[in-house]
Write an enzyme that holds these catalytic residues in place. Structure first.
Site: not given
Ligand code: G3P
Ligand code: CA
Length: 253
Positions: A16, A43, A45, A58
């Site tokens: 993450h 993962e 953003d 993020h």
């Protein structure tokens, strides 16, 4: 290639924002360290700078994860990359930069088997981020290994309708612009992710009955991993991927 998640026999473990619990999130260092552990997916953003460059970050502002202040969209790439994206986490990491999607894509070229969960953060510029992200991932040959996530159902709609992309969403209450109709949001979702606090075996079963892949985030201890597995999820996204990798016999270091 991302379709292999439909058949996967063993639990797939994603990092993450990289290895978020031990390194400054969404930096190249955080991604490299997650890869060194042996994760099967990363993962991250995406947002847009003032001068239209897709960057890996993020929050809507730079306040939490850099030494700057204010909205990401008010920084040019040059200005953004002059900020320190590591020192907020630990002074040992001072001087790290916010990476562009291009820079991350270059790193990913060395890991052809790795899967990618690309999150488009909700914003005024989400559609532009989506178009550019698809173009960049295609240019590097990474597109076939991507699933795209958003908390904005309109973004998932667009990814599905315009690009036929595999999408990951969330429960209706966690998303904006959710369309409950028969041809609505659930029909355009390939996977659904549940946060640990909302994860139950019943929800996983119900999602799977709808034909969705059911995933969990972020089980970061052996107990949480065991619980997520007992609920029947097939993929977990972890801030600390080590307990999940250990349980799956996949921990490299
Ligand atoms: O896939 C779920 C994960 O991306 C959650 O997103 O942005 O809250 O870290 P975020
Ligand atoms: Ca995310």
């Amino acid at each position: 290639m991302i379709q292999k998640l439909e058949q996967s026999q063993s639990l797939v473990i994603a990092g993450h924002r990289g290895f978020k619990s031990a390194y400054p999130e969404n930096t190249l260092l955080s991604f490299k360290e997650a890869l060194a552990l042996g994760v099967g997916m990363l993962e991250f953003d995406l947002r847009l700078t003032k001068d239209g460059v897709v960057v890996v970050l993020h929050d809507e502002t730079v306040d939490r994860t850099t030494n700057g202040t204010g909205p990401v969209g008010e920084y040019t790439l040059d200005e953004l990359q002059n900020l320190d994206a590591g020192g907020w986490f630990d002074k040992a990491y001072a001087g790290l930069q916010v990476p562009t999607l291009d820079e991350l894509c270059e790193l990913l070229s060395d890991y052809p088997e790795l899967l990618l969960n690309v999150e488009i953060k909700p914003s005024r510029t989400a559609r532009e981020v989506t178009d550019q992200a698809i173009m960049t991932l295609e240019k590097f040959g990474h597109l076939s290994r991507c699933v795209f996530t958003s908390f904005d159902a309109a973004v998932l709609d667009y990814l599905y309708d315009a690009y036929g992309a595999k999408t990951q969403g969330f429960e209706a209450g966690a998303m904006s612009n959710f369309d409950h109709s028969e041809n609505g949001t659930y029909s355009k979702m390939w996977a659904i992710a549940f946060p640990m606090k909302a994860l139950t075996a019943e929800k996983v079963r119900a999602a799977q009955q709808k034909g969705l892949l059911a995933w969990g985030y972020c089980p970061d201890t052996a107990e949480e991993v065991a619980y997520a597995k007992s609920c029947g999820v097939t993929l977990v996204t972890c801030n600390d991927p080590r307990p999940a990798l250990e349980a799956a016999g996949q921990l490299v270091k």
